[in-house]
Design an enzyme around this catalytic site. Structure first.
Site, PDB file in Angstrom:
ATOM      1  N   ASP A   2       3.314  -0.131   2.222  1.00  0.00           N
ATOM      2  CA  ASP A   2       4.630  -0.489   2.751  1.00  0.00           C
ATOM      3  C   ASP A   2       4.519  -1.070   4.150  1.00  0.00           C
ATOM      4  O   ASP A   2       5.266  -1.961   4.526  1.00  0.00           O
ATOM      5  CB  ASP A   2       5.561   0.716   2.741  1.00  0.00           C
ATOM      6  N   ARG A  57       2.902   2.990  10.451  1.00  0.00           N
ATOM      7  CA  ARG A  57       3.631   4.263  10.428  1.00  0.00           C
ATOM      8  C   ARG A  57       3.317   5.102   9.196  1.00  0.00           C
ATOM      9  O   ARG A  57       3.046   6.287   9.287  1.00  0.00           O
ATOM     10  CB  ARG A  57       5.138   3.985  10.498  1.00  0.00           C
ATOM     11  N   GLU A  58       3.349   4.478   8.005  1.00  0.00           N
ATOM     12  CA  GLU A  58       3.194   5.235   6.762  1.00  0.00           C
ATOM     13  C   GLU A  58       1.915   4.896   5.998  1.00  0.00           C
ATOM     14  O   GLU A  58       1.255   5.778   5.480  1.00  0.00           O
ATOM     15  CB  GLU A  58       4.411   5.009   5.859  1.00  0.00           C
ATOM     16  N   TRP A  87      12.300   2.549  -8.444  1.00  0.00           N
ATOM     17  CA  TRP A  87      10.934   2.627  -7.895  1.00  0.00           C
ATOM     18  C   TRP A  87       9.942   2.911  -9.038  1.00  0.00           C
ATOM     19  O   TRP A  87       8.903   2.276  -9.131  1.00  0.00           O
ATOM     20  CB  TRP A  87      10.861   3.717  -6.832  1.00  0.00           C
ATOM     21  N   GLU A 104      10.960  -4.599   8.372  1.00  0.00           N
ATOM     22  CA  GLU A 104      11.523  -3.731   7.337  1.00  0.00           C
ATOM     23  C   GLU A 104      13.044  -3.839   7.270  1.00  0.00           C
ATOM     24  O   GLU A 104      13.623  -3.889   6.188  1.00  0.00           O
ATOM     25  CB  GLU A 104      11.126  -2.287   7.627  1.00  0.00           C
ATOM     26  N   HIS A 110       6.602  -5.536   6.709  1.00  0.00           N
ATOM     27  CA  HIS A 110       6.932  -4.887   5.444  1.00  0.00           C
ATOM     28  C   HIS A 110       6.900  -5.908   4.300  1.00  0.00           C
ATOM     29  O   HIS A 110       7.815  -6.728   4.176  1.00  0.00           O
ATOM     30  CB  HIS A 110       8.311  -4.238   5.548  1.00  0.00           C
TER      31      HIS A 110
END
Length: 946
Positions: free
Chosen positions: A516, A520-521, A589, A802, A819
């Protein structure tokens, strides 16, 4: 007499031409691949596949048959007695994903192969150039004596700990990563080496060394996975790195995602302990001597290990390298390792170890600073001019013990004077993107990290005695080394820039999984993955990448009961792989589990991925069907993520399309896809059931969501309306009214702007183009005001952020600025402006449509689409009302040129050599063309779908 002279001359020139004398020479192999890799090492597939690309002069050329031979040596590779497999002449036009069906393949064995084909007239080619493939470790038992090795933690550097503080913590706590280990073993080889192969599996990231030399150019290897269920090994040819006599084999092992035990631990959507265990590795080396005897080397109790200069490493927080603890020559014979410890032997939970066939992560590009300036506090800031994923490489001369501290960010403060940390997620994961180097006092020390990567454009340096320069500081792009095979450009510079930004955003987020964001992730969110998949497939070779990611999804599934059912289902989580699962996947998703195999099949033509995951997909379809309510709607969905101005906490109503609405549109499409898959695997009963479910869902969707919009109709939002049009949910009788409802909202209520998130934005431009509103699609993209893509570019972003916010009204930037879910819309460049789409019936571009649909503002485009048969190329230009296409149709494929009745009347077609073609083949109005290079002209008319 003169005529006889010319006849004699013609015979002399053309009759003796090798091109005419031997028709087989007209057929030229461009490439041959085994498992879609040229001469692969370390395969663990007992039925590898064979593919080939061919180029042939002339038009309407195709394959009618092929023959493959496989042998255990080059000497035995012939069509009479190839000793492993000779399938004879097989009458078929298939030329990709041909499964091996010979004698059982043996571990570690090298094989030689070649192929010949026959064309549509029965003319045989020469044999292709010889290819090879080599088997690797085929099961866990073949690791034999190899042990998992880890290191004892004996770090003493005062820099081994870091502050950790999430946004919810009142103060920071000091944390250590698990130790990175240095390992070595001295071996004595009695004879000259003929060949050697190393097979290494890292739980965490590893680097392999032999006699002081790093093996291969992989970094951050192997790819992340659900390590307890599926780990990966990598094969290297190390023949030239080993010598007769004493040798040293070494390895460095860092945490990677396997040993990551700091970030996201306090996140409610994560498991309490994100680490799988201590970082470790296992290794097997097969050595064959020149006298054909052999020996095997393993990672075992004889290996010595120590911690070293890498005193902290974390994939989120960065790396600390204390050069005072560096070992000079630690991986060479002359090094004294008497004070090193015996390595620890681990027993980690690893169910399966497979060959890593996807492209590795590599350092792909070096970026020079575009600007260097001082921050208000006197530290130096370097701007690399592009938001990238990777690291910085430095060259310094500083006194011993001096700390060089580097903080990496995507953004500057609004005044442009300092770095801004608000987008890279330290408040969420608890760690800044921070690289630290402690000098050993030597001159010109060069360093870059080994076991971390970051998303950044800016780097702030403290501790430098001298200003940084282009010679001492560089940015390094680090990502999965995808081969870029597709291309797009057009006469409009804004669209070309969007294409470039979309590619940058994807490349920055490919690190063994589709991420993604790179800071951060670093998570494989399923919704993001399917949002940009088609655009990625237009540009890059991703066969093994997505096959590997499907295993990540499969091994991440959890058991859960259906909503209106007591039946248990295996259902994917929102994220794969890893321990930050973020709960059971919502419908929009989770459908990545079905879309990814579907896209893979349509773009590559490999049905094996459908057959492999069919039961997984069927179970998931049934799970979501259990959410069907009394109105016939599937009551499940996450939503059209990140539409303009939307914020989950502060502005949730900005998501105009209710999550269940967009999810049901997706599910309608999924039911159709699964019906096709059920037919492909001969599950007729399920196909009939899905046809009924799809019909009922369409009726329910219309009944519940179709509404009046003034004198027109729509489905309540741009996203819902676009998705209904894209997936064929709109009844013919309502088509014009629904389209006008969408257009009215865009033009009159939104001022020529989109209001879509990632789901609607993926399709809006292609849908408008399809229904004769290409100029409106162009307007939405290029209008300079918020929230268009041009607005985003004009603000200075070099990757897609994002969120869709009005950035100039905010105190500072927020959320990720990198993103790839927002790159999905760029498939429009290929499928609409380029006009190239594969059929499903003859997937993998065996048959494809060509239908350039573009706004008046674009006057030319150059598009190349990669296929298993070679590249499709369409270079077109408009002159007045005349469209001219320079089209290449690869050998063994068919193009269907989509024409209206009026366009057909004005059609003129020539070969690229100027020969006019008159005897044309049509399917209704659509021109059917076999392979060749063509110049196609016609008067371009408006789209006639309405």
């Amino acid at each position: 007499m003169k005529n006889l002279y010319f006849i004699f001359l013609w015979i002399l020139i053309f009759g003796c031409s090798p091109m005419i004398k031997d028709q087989s020479q007209l057929i030229q192999f461009q490439s041959i691949k085994c498992d879609e890799i040229v001469n692969p090492l370390g395969l663990d597939n007992l039925q590898p596949t064979f593919s080939w690309e061919v180029d042939v002069l002339g038009e309407n050329k195709s394959q009618s048959a092929y023959q493959i031979v496989v042998a255990s040596s080059i000497e035995k590779l012939n069509d009479e007695n190839a000793d492993v497999w000779n399938n004879g002449k097989i009458m078929t036009n298939r030329s990709s994903y041909i499964k091996y069906n010979g004698k059982p393949l043996q571990p570690f064995q090298k094989y030689w192969w070649k192929v010949k084909i026959w064309d549509e007239q029965g003319v045989a080619s020469d044999w292709s150039p010889v290819g090879t493939f080599e088997m690797g470790i085929l099961n866990n038992a073949q690791w034999e004596g190899a042990k998992w090795l880890s290191v004892m933690d004996n770090r003493t550097s005062e820099h081994a700990a870091r502050p950790y503080q999430t946004g919810k913590m009142s103060k920071a706590s000091m944390v250590k990563s698990q130790p990175a280990g240095y390992f070595r073993n001295e071996i004595d080889l009695e004879k000259e080496v003929q060949s050697a192969r190393a097979y290494i599996c890292g739980l965490g990231y590893y680097e392999l060394y032999m006699n002081g030399e790093k093996i291969g150019n992989h970094v951050l290897d192997p790819a992340p996975s659900n390590y307890d269920k599926q780990a990966y090994y990598v094969t290297y040819d190390v023949t030239n790195q080993l010598n007769k006599g004493k040798n040293v084999v070494g390895s460095i092992v860092g945490n990677g995602f396997y040993g990551q035990n700091i970030s996201w631990k306090r996140d409610p959507e994560s498991e309490k302990d994100l680490s799988y265990g201590k970082p470790s590795f296992k290794l097997r080396i097969n050595i064959t001597y020149t006298d054909n005897t052999s020996t095997t080397i393993y990672s075992d109790q004889n290996w010595k290990s120590s911690t070293g200069p890498i005193v902290f490493d974390n994939v989120y927080g960065g790396e600390t390298y204390d050069a005072r603890y560096a070992f000079e020559g630690w991986n060479t014979v002359d090094f004294n390792a008497s004070n090193w410890n015996q390595s620890n032997i681990e027993n980690p939970k690893v169910s399966k170890i497979s060959a890593q066939l996807m492209p590795p992560i590599r350092a792909l590009k070096t970026l020079q600073p575009s600007q260097i300036f001082k921050a208000p506090d006197g530290d130096w800031i370097v701007d690399f001019g592009q938001n990238i994923a990777g690291w910085v490489a430095i060259k310094v001369t500083e006194e011993k013990g001096k700390l060089i501290d580097v903080i990496l960010t995507e953004a500057l403060t609004k005044d442009g004077k300092d770095i801004y940390l608000g987008t890279t997620g330290g408040g969420a994961n608890g760690l800044k993107q921070n690289l630290k180097y402690i000098s050993n006092g030597k001159k010109d020390q060069e360093w870059s990290p080994k076991f971390t990567y970051h998303g950044f454009r800016y780097a702030k340096f403290s501790g430098l005695s001298n200003p940084p320069t282009k010679e001492t500081i560089q940015g390094v792009l680090v990502a999965t080394d995808m081969q870029e095979r597709g291309s797009f450009s057009c006469s409009d510079s804004l669209l070309n820039k969007m294409h470039s930004i979309s590619k940058w955003t994807i490349v920055d987020n490919m690190h063994g999984i589709p991420e993604d964001c790179p800071h951060r992730e670093k998570c494989g969110w399923l919704g993001d993955a399917h949002a940009f998949c088609e655009y990625a497939l237009y540009n890059y070779e991703l066969d093994h990448f997505y096959k590997k990611y499907m295993e990540d999804i499969r091994t991440q599934r959890k058991k859960v009961k259906g909503y209106h059912s007591k039946t248990e289902f295996l259902v994917p989580t929102m994220i794969a792989p890893g321990k930050r699962t973020s709960s059971i996947a919502k419908l929009d998703w989770g459908v990545a589990t079905i879309y990814l195999p579907y896209y893979h099949y349509v773009y590559y033509g490999d049905s094996s991925i459908v057959k492999e995951y069919y039961q997984d997909m069927k179970g998931l379809t049934d799970y979501y069907l259990s959410f069907k309510n009394e109105r016939g709607i599937i009551d499940n969905g996450m939503g059209d993520w990140c539409p303009p101005r939307w914020d989950r906490k502060n502005n949730p109503s900005a998501m105009e399309c209710h999550p269940v609405v967009s999810a049901n549109a997706y599910f309608y499409d999924i039911l159709g896809i699964m019906k096709k898959f059920a037919t492909l695997v001969d599950d007729k009963q399920y196909a009939n059931q899905l046809q009924k479910e799809q019909r009922e869902l369409q009726a329910a969707f219309d009944k519940v969501y179709l509404e009046e919009k003034g004198e027109y109709k729509w489905y309540g939002s741009q996203t819902a309306t676009v998705m209904a049009l894209q997936f064929g949910m709109v009844d013919k009788g309502n088509l014009s009214e629904v389209l006008e409802g969408l257009v009215t909202d865009i033009q009159k209520e939104k001022g020529g702007h989109h209001s879509t998130g990632i789901h609607g934005n993926r399709y809006i431009y292609s849908v408008l183009s399809k229904y004769d509103r290409a100029d409106l699609a162009y307007q939405i993209l290029t209008i300079p005001t918020f929230p268009s893509q041009t607005y985003v570019m004009n603000y200075g972003f070099t990757t897609w952020p994002e969120r869709q916010f009005e950035w100039e009204t905010m105190k500072g930037l927020t959320n990720s600025l990198n993103h790839p879910m927002h790159s999905g819309f760029s498939a429009y460049f290929y499928e609409s402006i380029g006009g190239i789409k594969s059929s499903y019936e003859k997937a993998g571009y065996k048959k494809f449509t060509v239908d350039p649909t573009f706004p008046n503002q674009i006057t030319s485009a150059n598009v190349a689409v990669p296929t298993r048969y070679g590249a499709i190329k369409n270079d077109w230009k408009m002159s007045g009302k005349t469209l001219t296409m320079d089209l290449k149709v690869p050998f063994n494929t068919t193009a269907s040129i989509v024409l209206s009745a009026k366009e057909k009347q004005s059609l003129r077609i020539q070969t690229n050599k100027g020969t006019t073609l008159n005897d044309l083949n049509f399917d209704q109005n659509n021109l059917q063309l076999g392979s060749g290079n063509y110049i196609i002209q016609y008067t371009k008319a408006s789209n006639t779908l309405l």
